[in-house]
Design a protein around this motif. Structure first.
Motif, PDB file in Angstrom:
ATOM      1  N   UNK A 164       0.862  -1.178   0.000  1.00  0.00           N
ATOM      2  CA  UNK A 164       0.000   0.000   0.000  1.00  0.00           C
ATOM      3  C   UNK A 164       0.900   1.229   0.000  1.00  0.00           C
ATOM      4  N   UNK A 165       0.481   2.248  -0.726  1.00  0.00           N
ATOM      5  CA  UNK A 165       1.276   3.454  -0.869  1.00  0.00           C
ATOM      6  C   UNK A 165       0.537   4.662  -0.315  1.00  0.00           C
ATOM      7  N   UNK A 166       1.302   5.649   0.094  1.00  0.00           N
ATOM      8  CA  UNK A 166       0.740   6.937   0.455  1.00  0.00           C
ATOM      9  C   UNK A 166       1.580   8.006  -0.237  1.00  0.00           C
ATOM     10  N   UNK A 167       1.020   8.567  -1.301  1.00  0.00           N
ATOM     11  CA  UNK A 167       1.690   9.649  -2.007  1.00  0.00           C
ATOM     12  C   UNK A 167       1.334  10.959  -1.313  1.00  0.00           C
ATOM     13  N   UNK A 168       2.358  11.675  -0.883  1.00  0.00           N
ATOM     14  CA  UNK A 168       2.143  12.911  -0.125  1.00  0.00           C
ATOM     15  C   UNK A 168       2.744  14.081  -0.907  1.00  0.00           C
ATOM     16  N   UNK A 169       1.893  14.990  -1.316  1.00  0.00           N
ATOM     17  CA  UNK A 169       2.326  16.155  -2.064  1.00  0.00           C
ATOM     18  C   UNK A 169       2.050  17.430  -1.267  1.00  0.00           C
ATOM     19  N   UNK A 170       2.672  18.518  -1.691  1.00  0.00           N
ATOM     20  CA  UNK A 170       2.470  19.827  -1.038  1.00  0.00           C
ATOM     21  C   UNK A 170       2.623  19.715   0.474  1.00  0.00           C
ATOM     22  N   UNK A 171       3.686  19.070   0.883  1.00  0.00           N
ATOM     23  CA  UNK A 171       3.885  18.815   2.314  1.00  0.00           C
ATOM     24  C   UNK A 171       4.083  20.111   3.093  1.00  0.00           C
ATOM     25  N   UNK A 172       3.595  20.080   4.317  1.00  0.00           N
ATOM     26  CA  UNK A 172       3.663  21.226   5.222  1.00  0.00           C
ATOM     27  C   UNK A 172       4.417  20.828   6.490  1.00  0.00           C
ATOM     28  N   UNK A 173       4.983  21.780   7.192  1.00  0.00           N
ATOM     29  CA  UNK A 173       5.668  21.433   8.451  1.00  0.00           C
ATOM     30  C   UNK A 173       4.758  20.686   9.431  1.00  0.00           C
ATOM     31  N   UNK A 174       3.480  20.985   9.405  1.00  0.00           N
ATOM     32  CA  UNK A 174       2.557  20.300  10.318  1.00  0.00           C
ATOM     33  C   UNK A 174       2.294  18.853   9.933  1.00  0.00           C
ATOM     34  N   UNK A 175       2.809  18.423   8.798  1.00  0.00           N
ATOM     35  CA  UNK A 175       2.725  17.001   8.424  1.00  0.00           C
ATOM     36  C   UNK A 175       3.834  16.188   9.081  1.00  0.00           C
ATOM     37  N   UNK A 176       4.751  16.841   9.760  1.00  0.00           N
ATOM     38  CA  UNK A 176       5.842  16.140  10.432  1.00  0.00           C
ATOM     39  C   UNK A 176       5.286  15.192  11.492  1.00  0.00           C
ATOM     40  N   UNK A 177       5.668  13.921  11.387  1.00  0.00           N
ATOM     41  CA  UNK A 177       5.149  12.893  12.294  1.00  0.00           C
ATOM     42  C   UNK A 177       5.803  11.567  11.953  1.00  0.00           C
ATOM     43  N   UNK A 178       5.582  10.598  12.818  1.00  0.00           N
ATOM     44  CA  UNK A 178       5.868   9.208  12.478  1.00  0.00           C
ATOM     45  C   UNK A 178       4.605   8.654  11.815  1.00  0.00           C
ATOM     46  N   UNK A 179       4.784   8.063  10.658  1.00  0.00           N
ATOM     47  CA  UNK A 179       3.662   7.525   9.892  1.00  0.00           C
ATOM     48  C   UNK A 179       3.633   6.011  10.024  1.00  0.00           C
ATOM     49  N   UNK A 180       2.444   5.494  10.343  1.00  0.00           N
ATOM     50  CA  UNK A 180       2.242   4.061  10.527  1.00  0.00           C
ATOM     51  C   UNK A 180       1.204   3.550   9.539  1.00  0.00           C
ATOM     52  N   UNK A 181       1.426   2.362   9.023  1.00  0.00           N
ATOM     53  CA  UNK A 181       0.351   1.697   8.309  1.00  0.00           C
ATOM     54  C   UNK A 181      -0.203   0.585   9.199  1.00  0.00           C
ATOM     55  N   UNK A 182      -1.457   0.270   8.963  1.00  0.00           N
ATOM     56  CA  UNK A 182      -2.139  -0.718   9.782  1.00  0.00           C
ATOM     57  C   UNK A 182      -3.144  -1.467   8.927  1.00  0.00           C
ATOM     58  N   UNK A 183      -3.359  -2.726   9.270  1.00  0.00           N
ATOM     59  CA  UNK A 183      -4.300  -3.565   8.533  1.00  0.00           C
ATOM     60  C   UNK A 183      -5.390  -4.051   9.473  1.00  0.00           C
ATOM     61  N   UNK A 184      -6.607  -4.083   8.959  1.00  0.00           N
ATOM     62  CA  UNK A 184      -7.720  -4.530   9.763  1.00  0.00           C
ATOM     63  C   UNK A 184      -8.836  -5.076   8.905  1.00  0.00           C
ATOM     64  N   UNK A 185      -9.814  -5.685   9.539  1.00  0.00           N
ATOM     65  CA  UNK A 185     -10.908  -6.307   8.803  1.00  0.00           C
ATOM     66  C   UNK A 185     -12.023  -5.326   8.503  1.00  0.00           C
ATOM     67  N   UNK A 186     -11.920  -4.129   9.056  1.00  0.00           N
ATOM     68  CA  UNK A 186     -12.976  -3.136   8.881  1.00  0.00           C
ATOM     69  C   UNK A 186     -12.386  -1.842   8.370  1.00  0.00           C
TER      70      UNK A 186
END
Length: 122
Positions: A79-101
């Motif tokens: 799975x991909x996450x394309x992030x454009x026009x990034x802002x300083x407030x986008x600074x974070x640790x990014x996690x992916x997660x899988x679930x049944x819902x």
């Protein structure tokens, strides 16, 4: 059982782009919805985007809508996450997660990756 590994984070200037990847192990990956969440220092983990098992349904947090795009390639178990026009407030640790819902709450996801750091400088 699904194991998830994120990659693609890094340091980027405001206005720049990054593409995060979430690689999964397990033959049943295509039967799971996948979400991207992010956690900034001192803040709770927050929903960013999610995608249905077949990729036909997506949803975004208001703060990233129009700038981020989630997609998946079930043949590659990724799975991909394309992030454009990034802002300083986008600074974070990014996690992916899988679930049944397909849900925006972290509690609905059973499997999590270790996270990848995204830092956006002003």
């Amino acid at each position: 059982q699904v194991q998830l590994v994120e990659s693609g984070g890094g340091l980027v200037q405001a206005g720049g782009s990054l593409r995060l990847s979430c690689a999964a192990s397990g033959r049943t990956f295509s039967s799971y919805a996948v979400g991207w969440f992010r956690q900034a220092p001192g803040k709770e983990r927050a929903f960013a985007a999610h995608i249905s098992e077949n990729g036909e349904s997506t949803n975004y947090a208001g703060s990233v809508k129009g700038r981020f795009t989630i997609s998946r390639d079930n043949a590659k178990n990724t799975v991909y996450l394309q992030m454009n026009s990034l802002k300083p407030e986008d600074t974070a640790v990014y996690y992916c997660a899988a679930g049944e819902r397909l849900a925006s709450g972290p509690r609905w996801y059973d499997y999590w990756g270790q996270g990848t750091q995204v830092t956006v400088s002003s």
